[in-house]
Structures are given as structure tokens and as C-alpha cells.
Design a protein around this motif. Sequence first.
Motif, PDB file in Angstrom:
ATOM      1  N   TYR A  80     -48.939  12.008  39.040  1.00 25.31           N
ATOM      2  CA  TYR A  80     -48.049  12.626  38.054  1.00 25.31           C
ATOM      3  C   TYR A  80     -47.658  14.038  38.475  1.00 25.31           C
ATOM      4  N   PHE A  81     -46.394  14.347  38.236  1.00 29.96           N
ATOM      5  CA  PHE A  81     -45.856  15.691  38.467  1.00 29.96           C
ATOM      6  C   PHE A  81     -44.803  15.934  37.406  1.00 29.96           C
ATOM      7  N   LEU A  82     -44.300  17.148  37.342  1.00 28.86           N
ATOM      8  CA  LEU A  82     -43.304  17.439  36.308  1.00 28.86           C
ATOM      9  C   LEU A  82     -42.197  18.337  36.830  1.00 28.86           C
TER      10      LEU A  82
ATOM     11  N   ASP B  54     -49.807  17.691  27.852  1.00 27.67           N
ATOM     12  CA  ASP B  54     -50.914  18.552  27.404  1.00 27.67           C
ATOM     13  C   ASP B  54     -52.075  18.515  28.391  1.00 27.67           C
ATOM     14  N   LYS B  55     -52.386  17.337  28.900  1.00 28.83           N
ATOM     15  CA  LYS B  55     -53.480  17.193  29.864  1.00 28.83           C
ATOM     16  C   LYS B  55     -53.169  17.948  31.157  1.00 28.83           C
TER      17      LYS B  55
ATOM     18  N   GLU C  34     -48.994  30.051  32.160  1.00 24.69           N
ATOM     19  CA  GLU C  34     -48.315  31.334  32.370  1.00 24.69           C
ATOM     20  C   GLU C  34     -46.861  31.141  32.786  1.00 24.69           C
ATOM     21  N   ILE C  35     -46.586  30.069  33.482  1.00 26.60           N
ATOM     22  CA  ILE C  35     -45.200  29.790  33.896  1.00 26.60           C
ATOM     23  C   ILE C  35     -44.367  29.370  32.692  1.00 26.60           C
TER      24      ILE C  35
ATOM     25  N   ARG D 280     -42.741  24.804  26.936  1.00 23.48           N
ATOM     26  CA  ARG D 280     -42.984  23.652  27.810  1.00 23.48           C
ATOM     27  C   ARG D 280     -42.230  22.392  27.401  1.00 23.48           C
ATOM     28  N   ASP D 281     -41.558  22.411  26.228  1.00 27.28           N
ATOM     29  CA  ASP D 281     -40.849  21.208  25.793  1.00 27.28           C
ATOM     30  C   ASP D 281     -39.645  20.859  26.679  1.00 27.28           C
ATOM     31  N   ILE D 282     -39.236  21.756  27.555  1.00 27.57           N
ATOM     32  CA  ILE D 282     -38.141  21.493  28.489  1.00 27.57           C
ATOM     33  C   ILE D 282     -38.611  20.645  29.676  1.00 27.57           C
ATOM     34  N   LEU D 283     -39.915  20.483  29.806  1.00 29.70           N
ATOM     35  CA  LEU D 283     -40.492  19.752  30.942  1.00 29.70           C
ATOM     36  C   LEU D 283     -40.598  18.253  30.665  1.00 29.70           C
ATOM     37  N   GLU D 284     -40.445  17.482  31.725  1.00 35.05           N
ATOM     38  CA  GLU D 284     -40.663  16.032  31.659  1.00 35.05           C
ATOM     39  C   GLU D 284     -41.653  15.649  32.753  1.00 35.05           C
TER      40      GLU D 284
END
Length: 197
Positions: free
Chosen positions: A41-43, A86-87, A97-98, A104-108
Motif C-alpha cells: 500500500y502507498f498513497l 489511519d493505519k 507533519e506533512i 489528510r482527506d485529500i489522500l487516497e
Amino acid sequence: MNYLKKLVEEFHSAVVATIDHKGLPQTRAIDMMLYDEKGIYFLTAKGKDFYQQLINQNYISLTALKDKKAISLKGKVKCVHHYYLDKIFQKNIYMQEIYPKNTRDILEVFCLYEAKGEYFDITNPSAIIKETFTIGNIENKEGYLIKESCIGCMKCLEVCPQQCIVLKEKAEIQQNHCLSCGRCVSICPVQAIERVK
């Protein structure tokens, strides 16, 4: 050896390749965040070109390097949205920090779930180690193979940089030491060596 664990916990960052909107290769460094029995997994953020390429192509190629060792993978990816987000942030604290607080809701999250992989170790250049592995239920038969038409002349061994060809009932290539350079093919007098892709 658990290569997915090694990729996430020891190598962590990989160069990931996709194709851009002009049909040209594009690479970027991406951290491999988690792994399980389903994949790795990556995002990325929805606003990035990388995100759109992943959605459109559903395929990547990646390589991670560390201390004369490499792990490469090529295969299918799928968006799993915020699953594991979250994990990922709990395990990779620097991400907090990033993307602090509620940004973080912009991340998939994406999962590389069906892929062919290769682990390559040249810490001892005269005895390299190459191992292949897969994610998911796919076949991984790549490399050079010696066919039944082999006459056992062993000219292939004479030109092999790693001396990875052995003679049993017929000549065999030890795949975990083969550089896949093709020198054996070029010397075989009866064309008994073929490349399997």
C-alpha cells in the motif's frame, strides 16, 4: 524471505513509473507504507498527475534500492480510497507533519495487488542472488531456459559471467544466479536456449 516486508520496512522509498498523458514514462519517489497478504500500500493526493495516471492505467512499475540490493515490482494497482489511511499515519508518523490535522482527506490509498517481483543482490559481485516472487495469483516464469534439444556441449557455461549453468542430465540454468544477459543464447550451436517472458 518476505520481500514485501523488506520493501516497506527496510527500503521504504521506491521510484514508481507510470505513463503521462503524452504517452511518455514518468517517475517519482513514493514511500511504500504498509503490506499484507493482499499486497503493498502507498498513497498520493487526488490533485497530483500521479493520482490520475493510477486511476487511468491501473498499472505501475517500481524499483527500490539499498546497499547494492534492489526490489522491483510490476503489476496492477487499485484505489482502496481511505482504507488503511489511519493505519498508514499511525505507522508512518512523519506523515502527520506533512498532512497535519484534517488535511489528510485529500489522500487516497492504492494497493499493488497483482504483480511480478524480483529481488536482486550484488553485494558479492561474483555470486549475485536473484529471486523472483509474485503478489496475487499470477504465474512468474521469466528468464532463460535450456530446452530438450541441448546437446550438452557446455559452451554456454564458458561465456556465462556468473557460471550459473550446471550439467545434470542436460544443462540447466540456476535462475537465482542468472543475470539474464543472454550470452548463453548467442553461443549455443543448436539454439537450445530460449527467453521466457
